[in-house]
Write a protein that holds these residues in place. Structure first.
Motif, mmCIF file in Angstrom:
data_model
loop_
_atom_site.group_PDB
_atom_site.id
_atom_site.type_symbol
_atom_site.label_atom_id
_atom_site.label_comp_id
_atom_site.label_asym_id
_atom_site.label_seq_id
_atom_site.Cartn_x
_atom_site.Cartn_y
_atom_site.Cartn_z
ATOM 1 N N ASP A 56 -2.162 -45.013 -29.258
ATOM 2 C CA ASP A 56 -1.285 -45.424 -28.078
ATOM 3 C C ASP A 56 -0.043 -44.564 -27.943
ATOM 4 O O ASP A 56 0.780 -44.913 -27.130
ATOM 5 C CB ASP A 56 -0.722 -46.910 -27.984
ATOM 6 C CG ASP A 56 -0.101 -47.254 -29.114
ATOM 7 O OD1 ASP A 56 0.197 -46.465 -30.271
ATOM 8 O OD2 ASP A 56 0.388 -48.432 -29.698
ATOM 9 N N ASP A 57 0.036 -43.295 -28.476
ATOM 10 C CA ASP A 57 1.286 -42.714 -28.662
ATOM 11 C C ASP A 57 0.875 -41.277 -27.681
ATOM 12 O O ASP A 57 1.755 -40.312 -27.979
ATOM 13 C CB ASP A 57 1.628 -42.307 -30.069
ATOM 14 C CG ASP A 57 0.464 -41.471 -30.824
ATOM 15 O OD1 ASP A 57 -0.660 -41.634 -30.411
ATOM 16 O OD2 ASP A 57 0.854 -40.546 -31.805
ATOM 17 N N LEU A 58 -0.390 -41.183 -27.094
ATOM 18 C CA LEU A 58 -0.727 -40.099 -26.467
ATOM 19 C C LEU A 58 -0.364 -40.134 -25.011
ATOM 20 O O LEU A 58 -0.463 -41.096 -24.509
ATOM 21 C CB LEU A 58 -2.266 -39.884 -26.657
ATOM 22 C CG LEU A 58 -2.669 -39.525 -28.116
ATOM 23 C CD1 LEU A 58 -3.965 -39.329 -28.054
ATOM 24 C CD2 LEU A 58 -1.732 -38.158 -28.587
ATOM 25 N N ARG A 59 -0.028 -39.110 -24.279
ATOM 26 C CA ARG A 59 0.206 -38.941 -22.935
ATOM 27 C C ARG A 59 -0.937 -37.817 -22.232
ATOM 28 O O ARG A 59 -1.006 -37.062 -22.936
ATOM 29 C CB ARG A 59 1.445 -39.003 -22.497
ATOM 30 C CG ARG A 59 2.120 -37.617 -23.047
ATOM 31 C CD ARG A 59 3.652 -37.772 -23.023
ATOM 32 N NE ARG A 59 4.240 -38.880 -23.556
ATOM 33 C CZ ARG A 59 4.623 -38.955 -25.016
ATOM 34 N NH1 ARG A 59 4.339 -38.113 -25.855
ATOM 35 N NH2 ARG A 59 5.076 -40.074 -25.356
ATOM 36 N N LEU A 60 -1.391 -38.000 -20.822
ATOM 37 C CA LEU A 60 -1.845 -36.935 -20.606
ATOM 38 C C LEU A 60 -0.970 -35.644 -19.818
ATOM 39 O O LEU A 60 -0.009 -35.868 -19.032
ATOM 40 C CB LEU A 60 -2.926 -37.459 -19.349
ATOM 41 C CG LEU A 60 -3.535 -36.229 -18.540
ATOM 42 C CD1 LEU A 60 -4.648 -35.901 -19.256
ATOM 43 C CD2 LEU A 60 -4.047 -36.975 -17.152
ATOM 44 N N ARG A 61 -1.305 -34.606 -20.465
ATOM 45 C CA ARG A 61 -0.416 -33.524 -20.053
ATOM 46 C C ARG A 61 -1.260 -32.522 -19.217
ATOM 47 O O ARG A 61 -2.273 -31.846 -19.552
ATOM 48 C CB ARG A 61 0.153 -32.869 -21.166
ATOM 49 C CG ARG A 61 1.031 -31.457 -20.661
ATOM 50 C CD ARG A 61 1.775 -30.700 -21.922
ATOM 51 N NE ARG A 61 2.420 -31.718 -22.924
ATOM 52 C CZ ARG A 61 3.905 -31.464 -22.440
ATOM 53 N NH1 ARG A 61 4.323 -31.038 -21.268
ATOM 54 N NH2 ARG A 61 4.666 -32.278 -23.139
ATOM 55 N N ILE A 62 -0.576 -32.102 -17.791
ATOM 56 C CA ILE A 62 -1.329 -31.115 -17.019
ATOM 57 C C ILE A 62 -0.247 -29.921 -17.109
ATOM 58 O O ILE A 62 1.176 -30.084 -16.907
ATOM 59 C CB ILE A 62 -1.493 -31.658 -15.647
ATOM 60 C CG1 ILE A 62 -2.093 -30.373 -14.864
ATOM 61 C CG2 ILE A 62 -0.421 -32.214 -15.063
ATOM 62 C CD1 ILE A 62 -3.102 -30.845 -13.770
ATOM 63 N N ALA A 63 -0.838 -28.717 -17.274
ATOM 64 C CA ALA A 63 0.056 -27.521 -17.207
ATOM 65 C C ALA A 63 -0.518 -26.434 -16.598
ATOM 66 O O ALA A 63 -1.766 -26.490 -16.413
ATOM 67 C CB ALA A 63 0.390 -27.169 -18.620
ATOM 68 N N VAL A 64 0.359 -25.478 -16.217
ATOM 69 C CA VAL A 64 -0.399 -24.207 -15.783
ATOM 70 C C VAL A 64 0.054 -23.131 -16.423
ATOM 71 O O VAL A 64 0.944 -22.986 -17.064
ATOM 72 C CB VAL A 64 0.214 -23.953 -14.216
ATOM 73 C CG1 VAL A 64 -0.058 -22.655 -13.693
ATOM 74 C CG2 VAL A 64 -0.183 -24.987 -13.209
#
Length: 115
Positions: free
Chosen positions: A31-39
């Motif tokens: 429960d400590d993860l988040r979704l990261r989006i990058a370029v």
């Protein structure tokens, strides 16, 4: 900027994509993860999307919550991703996350990179 100021980004996550992310996080049992989006630089058109789970936040990260799914974008990527929508397709011809980005002037034939 004050301590209570919340800085968000302009990336949107559809309900279908949020449900898929929640399902994947449950499978991971974390429960400590988040979704990261990058370029990032790369691909035949100049820029590629990076979409992955991240447990770290860095200075300048912009966050936004979608029903318990935290989506993180770094400041540099936010310029390229403002107004982009992340969705999830699960059809016979296509399965996976998709990114509809109004800032992309064009993309390569394989659809993996943009400019």
């Amino acid at each position: 900027m004050t301590e209570n100021t919340v800085v968000t980004h302009g990336v949107n996550l559809t309900d279908v994509a949020a449900a898929k992310v929640k399902s994947l996080l449950e499978q991971e049992g974390r429960d400590d993860l988040r979704l990261r989006i990058a370029v990032a630089p790369g691909g035949c058109s100049g820029l590629i999307y990076e979409l992955y789970f991240d447990e770290h936040l860095t200075d300048g990260d912009l966050t936004r919550d979608f029903g318990g799914v935290e989506v993180v974008v770094d400041e540099t990527s936010a310029v390229y991703l403002n107004g982009a929508t992340i969705d999830f397709a699960d059809t016979i011809s296509k399965q996976g996350f998709t990114i509809d980005n109004p800032n992309a002037a064009g993309s390569c034939a394989c659809g993996e990179s943009f400019n």
